[in-house]
Design an enzyme around this catalytic site. Structure first.
Site, PDB file in Angstrom:
ATOM      1  N   SER B 153       4.986  12.358  12.939  1.00 41.65           N
ATOM      2  CA  SER B 153       6.404  12.101  12.663  1.00 41.65           C
ATOM      3  C   SER B 153       7.254  13.278  13.168  1.00 41.65           C
ATOM      4  O   SER B 153       7.120  13.672  14.327  1.00 41.65           O
ATOM      5  CB  SER B 153       6.583  11.852  11.162  1.00 41.65           C
ATOM      6  OG  SER B 153       7.865  11.386  10.875  1.00 41.65           O
ATOM      7  N   ARG B 223      14.959   9.328  -1.333  1.00 41.50           N
ATOM      8  CA  ARG B 223      13.523   9.170  -1.178  1.00 41.50           C
ATOM      9  C   ARG B 223      13.090   7.707  -1.264  1.00 41.50           C
ATOM     10  O   ARG B 223      12.207   7.260  -0.531  1.00 41.50           O
ATOM     11  CB  ARG B 223      12.795   9.998  -2.245  1.00 41.50           C
ATOM     12  CG  ARG B 223      11.297   9.972  -2.110  1.00 41.50           C
ATOM     13  CD  ARG B 223      10.852  10.494  -0.767  1.00 41.50           C
ATOM     14  NE  ARG B 223       9.412  10.688  -0.698  1.00 41.50           N
ATOM     15  CZ  ARG B 223       8.766  11.204   0.330  1.00 41.50           C
ATOM     16  NH1 ARG B 223       9.461  11.589   1.394  1.00 41.50           N
ATOM     17  NH2 ARG B 223       7.475  11.357   0.320  1.00 41.50           N
ATOM     18  N   ASP B 318       4.006   0.639  12.266  1.00 46.14           N
ATOM     19  CA  ASP B 318       5.038   1.680  12.079  1.00 46.14           C
ATOM     20  C   ASP B 318       6.331   1.181  12.721  1.00 46.14           C
ATOM     21  O   ASP B 318       6.422   1.076  13.934  1.00 46.14           O
ATOM     22  CB  ASP B 318       4.567   2.982  12.742  1.00 46.14           C
ATOM     23  CG  ASP B 318       5.553   4.127  12.538  1.00 46.14           C
ATOM     24  OD1 ASP B 318       6.658   3.895  11.994  1.00 46.14           O
ATOM     25  OD2 ASP B 318       5.203   5.260  12.919  1.00 46.14           O
ATOM     26  N   HIS B 351       4.497   3.684   8.883  1.00 41.67           N
ATOM     27  CA  HIS B 351       4.663   5.049   9.373  1.00 41.67           C
ATOM     28  C   HIS B 351       3.719   6.019   8.655  1.00 41.67           C
ATOM     29  O   HIS B 351       3.200   6.961   9.252  1.00 41.67           O
ATOM     30  CB  HIS B 351       6.123   5.465   9.163  1.00 41.67           C
ATOM     31  CG  HIS B 351       6.469   6.799   9.732  1.00 41.67           C
ATOM     32  ND1 HIS B 351       6.312   7.095  11.075  1.00 41.67           N
ATOM     33  CD2 HIS B 351       6.972   7.920   9.172  1.00 41.67           C
ATOM     34  CE1 HIS B 351       6.706   8.343  11.297  1.00 41.67           C
ATOM     35  NE2 HIS B 351       7.102   8.863  10.165  1.00 41.67           N
ATOM     36  N   ASP B 352       3.500   5.772   7.373  1.00 41.41           N
ATOM     37  CA  ASP B 352       2.644   6.656   6.578  1.00 41.41           C
ATOM     38  C   ASP B 352       1.186   6.659   7.036  1.00 41.41           C
ATOM     39  O   ASP B 352       0.395   7.479   6.571  1.00 41.41           O
ATOM     40  CB  ASP B 352       2.686   6.249   5.102  1.00 41.41           C
ATOM     41  CG  ASP B 352       3.717   7.053   4.326  1.00 41.41           C
ATOM     42  OD1 ASP B 352       4.276   8.009   4.899  1.00 41.41           O
ATOM     43  OD2 ASP B 352       3.960   6.715   3.151  1.00 41.41           O
TER      44      ASP B 352
END
Lengths: 198, 374
Positions: B153, B223, B318, B351-352
């Protein structure tokens, strides 16, 4: 397991390339050809879709880009490579003309190898009523990845129709020996070096 | 996992008395970075690997603290003896970036000019600023060139920037789940997150330390929003779907769906420890990242001088930094005839995924690193 024995077309392909040139290998598998070419001083990149092959190519220390052929070529500039190689894969590609045109867009010239359907043993098999299975056509009809079956004459006819120039041709029998006569009858695997008409 | 852990580790401080002038024009007269190291630097000092962290990361990348054994490094599944980034072979450095909130000079540090926390006055930092600061740490550690710079990232962007800014000091760049620049949609998500923080009354224009306050509501919302973009629709559908809490009431606005519960929990947890000003800075660094900008938008031109070999990795689900964005990097590298491999990994984790312990993903990294000469 030496490359030369397993893939006699590799020696032909490598023979058409010079140190310092760049090459894109479409469907590069585990990168055996690229390894061979790197050892001869070429700079190479491979396009490969299969995750297992991509991992093997990375293990082999070659540059591999995971992609299908069409998407893989679309991102490259015109004339980005000296050579674009498609070995034993053209018969698995549905959009034959598009892939040939794309190869000759991103490369100055292209090298293509494919199993010759008109090889005499293949003709015999069909005469005997069965689809051919051989060194160069190693699949059963129901599990083959091949979707296009064509002969050397067919390929040369398409090149002619597309204005593609055939610059070199090497024909091999099932053992990898060079065929010097009656190519479309005695040749099991054909390797062509092609370019644009310019 | 623990049997291959690097074991107990110690956080260190690198204090730099040499001023650093940031892209924003502000000079930090003295500054410091928190960092950790794992493995042993070889005699040739050629086996060092830098790990660059993403938005909320820090220098505690692997191992655990002896006095806090549950505090395991954020990329511990990747780094350790016998792991893909093998500390038996490599000397691995984790660092907290400038502007961070884990010990490096940042908004919660004291501004020497005022004796108070920097707060809103802490300058905006860029990815290039971080690279220069990290290079000073490398100097101090005696590392002339990194065997590899690795990041996911925003960390992947640092790896890319290293290869551009200090080409002779990076031999391999592993650019994972990154993008060459943020799209308008990416920036939009970041700005909503920032607005959530900035409009929290407890933010006090960034000087909340002075009031012993914390904009936890804003940070929590930021968040929660961010977290949605790190997951995939498929994964959320599978994990939460329309499942409801057993105790949930109905026809109200309490926590009812499981996804609501999950996001609120993640938001609360994060807001409990992260600094709001750092969150603003990190998202801004993302927004500003665009190495092609100085080259008229031509990424290939930006990468022309790179000397590193590259591994670019993307994940199929992602959507924050999709595989197509990684392909832009790959194509720019190929245009320059740079050595590059690209792996597009099938993963449901969005994405994680770059943080996950995925067998194939780790096999790709291990294979690539095994061939990295030291």
């Amino acid at each position: 397991m030496t490359h030369a024995l397993k893939r006699p077309d590799f020696a032909v392909i490598a023979g058409w390339m010079k140190p310092g040139e760049s090459v894109l290998d479409l469907g590069c598998g585990a990168g055996e050809l690229l390894q061979l070419l790197a050892a001869r001083g070429l700079r190479g990149w491979g396009i490969e879709r299969d995750p297992g092959h991509v991992l093997a190519a990375i293990e082999n220390g070659v540059n591999v880009i995971q992609s299908n052929l069409e998407a893989g070529l679309a991102g490259f500039e015109d004339n980005a490579f000296d050579h674009v190689v498609l070995s034993r894969t053209l018969q698995t590609v549905r959009h034959t003309q598009q892939i040939l045109a794309e190869m000759l867009r991103v490369g100055h010239e292209a090298v293509i190898s494919f199993p010759n359907f008109a090889y005499w043993k293949n003709r015999m098999a069909v005469l005997n009523g069965r689809m051919p299975v051989s060194e160069d056509l190693p699949y059963q009809w129901y599990d083959t990845p091949n979707v296009r079956f064509f002969t050397m004459l067919d390929f040369e006819g398409l090149c002619n129709a597309m204005g593609i120039v055939i610059r070199d041709r090497q024909v091999l029998d099932e053992r990898g020996n060079t065929v010097t006569e009656e190519h479309n009858f005695l040749g099991s695997l054909a390797v062509y070096r092609i370019g644009r008409d310019d | 996992m623990s049997e291959r852990s690097i074991g107990p580790v110690t956080a260190r401080r690198f204090v730099c008395a040499e001023p650093i002038t940031l892209a924003a024009g502000v000079t930090l007269p003295t500054w410091e970075l928190a960092y950790e190291t794992y493995g042993t630097l070889n005699a040739a000092r050629s086996n060092a690997v830098l790990i660059c962290h993403a938005l909320s990361g820090h220098h505690h990348v692997a191992g655990y603290y002896a006095d806090d054994p549950k505090n395991i490094g954020w990329w511990d599944n990747l780094i350790g003896p016998g792991k893909p980034l093998d500390t038996n072979r490599f000397f691995v450095v984790g660092v907290n970036n400038l502007g961070g909130c884990h010990g490096s000079t940042g908004p919660s540090s004291l501004n020497p000019a005022t004796g108070e926390p920097w707060g809103a006055d802490f300058p905006v930092v860029t990815v290039s600023d971080w690279v220069r600061a990290q290079a000073k740490l490398a100097d101090a550690l005696g590392i002339e060139s990194w065997a590899a710079v690795v990041g996911g990232s925003l960390g992947g962007m640092q790896a890319l920037q290293w290869a551009i800014d200090l080409p002779e000091r990076v031999r391999h760049a592993l650019v994972i789940a990154a993008a060459p620049w943020l799209t308008a949609e990416n920036i939009a998500f970041n700005d909503v997150a920032r607005q959530a923080i900035i409009t929290d009354p407890e933010f006090h224009g960034g000087n909340f330390y002075r009031y012993n306050a914390r904009p936890t509501r804003g940070l929590r919302l930021a968040r929660m929003l961010g977290h949605i973009t790190y997951l995939s629709d498929d994964q959320m559908a599978e994990k939460f779907g329309r499942k409801r809490r057993p105790s949930a009431g109905s026809y109200g606005f309490g926590v009812e769906f499981e996804i609501e519960s999950y996001l609120r929990y993640q938001g609360d947890k994060f807001a409990g420890w992260f600094d709001a000003n750092t969150y603003l800075l990190m998202t801004k660094a993302l927004d500003y990242f665009d190495p092609a900008e100085a080259h008229g938008g031509d990424l290939a031109a930006a990468l022309a001088g790179a000397r590193a070999k590259f591994l670019v990795v993307a994940f199929t689900t992602d959507w924050r930094f999709s595989p197509a964005r990684s392909r832009e990097i790959v194509n720019a590298l190929v245009k320059n005839k740079h050595a590059v491999s690209y792996s597009e990994i099938t993963s449901p984790h969005g994405h994680d995924a770059f943080l996950m312990d995925d067998h194939y993903y780790h096999a790709v990294l291990a294979a690539y690193l095994r061939n990295a000469e030291i």
